[in-house]
Enzyme design. Sequence first.
Site, PDB file in Angstrom:
ATOM      1  N   ASN A 180       0.803  -1.235   0.000  1.00  0.00           N
ATOM      2  CA  ASN A 180       0.000   0.000   0.000  1.00  0.00           C
ATOM      3  C   ASN A 180       0.821   1.262   0.000  1.00  0.00           C
ATOM      4  OD1 ASN A 180      -2.906  -0.854   0.785  1.00  0.00           O
ATOM      5  ND2 ASN A 180      -1.600  -1.954   2.213  1.00  0.00           N
ATOM      6  N   SER A 181       1.936   1.296  -0.700  1.00  0.00           N
ATOM      7  CA  SER A 181       2.852   2.384  -0.380  1.00  0.00           C
ATOM      8  C   SER A 181       2.360   3.782  -0.741  1.00  0.00           C
ATOM      9  CB  SER A 181       4.215   2.133  -1.009  1.00  0.00           C
ATOM     10  OG  SER A 181       4.147   2.393  -2.393  1.00  0.00           O
ATOM     11  N   LYS A 182       1.379   3.882  -1.650  1.00  0.00           N
ATOM     12  CA  LYS A 182       0.938   5.240  -2.043  1.00  0.00           C
ATOM     13  C   LYS A 182      -0.214   5.687  -1.145  1.00  0.00           C
ATOM     14  CE  LYS A 182       3.503   5.865  -5.776  1.00  0.00           C
ATOM     15  NZ  LYS A 182       3.314   5.445  -7.164  1.00  0.00           N
ATOM     16  N   ASN A 183       0.060   5.848   0.113  1.00  0.00           N
ATOM     17  CA  ASN A 183      -0.996   6.031   1.091  1.00  0.00           C
ATOM     18  C   ASN A 183      -0.485   6.994   2.146  1.00  0.00           C
ATOM     19  OD1 ASN A 183      -1.987   5.367   3.802  1.00  0.00           O
ATOM     20  ND2 ASN A 183      -3.270   3.887   2.759  1.00  0.00           N
TER      21      ASN A 183
END
Lengths: 336, 329
Positions: A114-117
């Site tokens: 989920n890194s774009k969070n």
Amino acid sequence: MASGSSEVEEEEQERMMLRDRPEWADVTPVPQDDGPCPVVPINYTEEFAEVMDYFRAVYLADERSPRALSLTAEAIHFNAGNYTVWHFRRLLLESLKVDLHDELEFIERIAAKNSKNYQIWHHRRRVAEKLGPDARNAELQFTKKVLSVDAKHYHAWSHRQWVLQALGGWEDELDYCSQLLEQDIFNNSAWNQRYFVITRSPFLGGLKAMRESEVLYTIKAIEAYPENESSWKYLRGLYKGETTSWVNEPQVSSICLKILSSKSNYLFALSTLLDLICHGYQPNQDFRDAIEALKIPDLDTQDLDIASMICSILEKIDPIRVNYWIWRKSRLPQVA
Amino acid sequence: MVTVCNVSFMAMFTFKMGELVTDKHVKYILSVEKRKDDFESVVMEHLRMNGAYWGLTALDLMGKLDVVDVNEVVSWVMSCQHDSGGFGGNVGHDPHILYTLSAVQVLALFDKMDLIDADKVTNYIVGLQNEDGSFSGDMWGEVDTRFSYIAICCLSIIHRLDKINVEKAVKYIISCKNMDGGFGCTPGGESHAGQIFCCVGALALTGSLDLVNKDLLGWWLCERQVKSGGLNGRPEKLPDVCYSWWVLSSLIMIDRVHWISREKLIKFILDCQDKEKGGISDRPDDAVDVFHTYFGVAGLSLLEYPGLKPIDPAYALPVDVVNRIFFKK
């Protein structure tokens, strides 16, 4: 154990619904309160909905317990964007005095999917803040890992900048930028970080002190890929606040001439030369010869001053921005 | 004579650039608003307030806000407000500045500004300004120039901009200006079209655009247009429909929008439509979502695409809504 990691790893095997778990028998789940339409869930959604119903119960009761902490981990696994769950988790970490090193590991596992969070990164920062200078290497490593997958990851860079300023670690950062630029010279984030380092690192002496070596570095980069917007911008940035030095620096005008003479990927060379002229640079005949040698079709260069000629060429070779180049032409200093 | 001209202009427009399938987009947005049960909706439930703003503003731009039940939406919005004055992303969610702005914007769309306790909302936002002039998103302290824009935009809409330290707010934003003329999320952060929109918007709303190097920034922004006509958010990145808003509104606010190719951008946005099911995606042939549907429609509005209401580039609300906010007796 405190962060509920082992429970979460079992997710891949047979996951037991909360209503079937004895340790949750005393809790009445609280359903989502948002409308008259009855829920017709598919399986996965049913599990997720149930986790959230139980989360709401502990959240409303403000239950600060290990099982509540585990539950937030489950909720986050289903949906890492739910900021209310992250908030409550932070309160739990505080109340339960959880070892925050474990928490860093938890965050890293979640970030893998989920890194774009924003929530994950903000949570990571809060935890790292609490750990202080001890967390420095872990944070530099973590961001490095994320950047190795996506070298332009905006959150990772933002976090890394915070780490350097709050926890230190400047010594290796310029090298790190060089490594990334070696992998991809077009990485604008790495160029930005480079500028960040040379202007702010307490070990490097500031922009002026770094200028000479950085000009050499940048000129090499431009020579290799003259179509690289970032390197040209960086070169200009090295002379921030000192336009006269920029105009008078022989390396700047000569790299323009060199690229023009190569007759390949010369757009930014032309626009830089144009900028130089607008700031008082007076190009010699070599420049005029190089431009004419480009043999741009349908260009009547006879009576045009060199700056107007450049604008006309740019209108042709960068047609999507024709209005910009027409405007530049209209703003040229009047030729005697 | 005028009618004939309009018809032939429209015909030429549609023929050359493709068509905006408005009805399909309206249907798509309404279907998303109704859906609460599938995985995607459950996963987005914490930011439903943003989703409401995107969907409803897009509907209004297409002239179809009246298909929505005003009272249902408005009562739901109000149920998301906390005692602190801030709004959560949905019922049962903690307050955050992001959802506070969206809530106020949604109420403005429906001309329900009288439901807002302006002092309460102001208190919440004022409490989020830091010593250095920056704004936090909520009590947990995340700082980002996005929040500067949100604070300024929200307070401006409720006529309370004077309650924050505007001078410090502007000073902080300027500290995020980079050597390329752009702005990042925090000082030293890479220039990014989204952050630029926030900073330029905030400066516009505080009358501080003179602090922007419009020529330098204008060039950085028009360099975002790639061959396909779409806009990216940073050098060497892929184009995305949402940048049709961030880049375009920024260009308009600094009076440099003529530096991009309008026709090519329109064509790009139209190519991002799902002409069968409705909705707009980030780039052609990808899956659609409400976020990109709103930004695509908003971008087309800024480009004066026929049939859409004009949108204000700084407030990100239809111009008639903004006029109502500032000129209604």
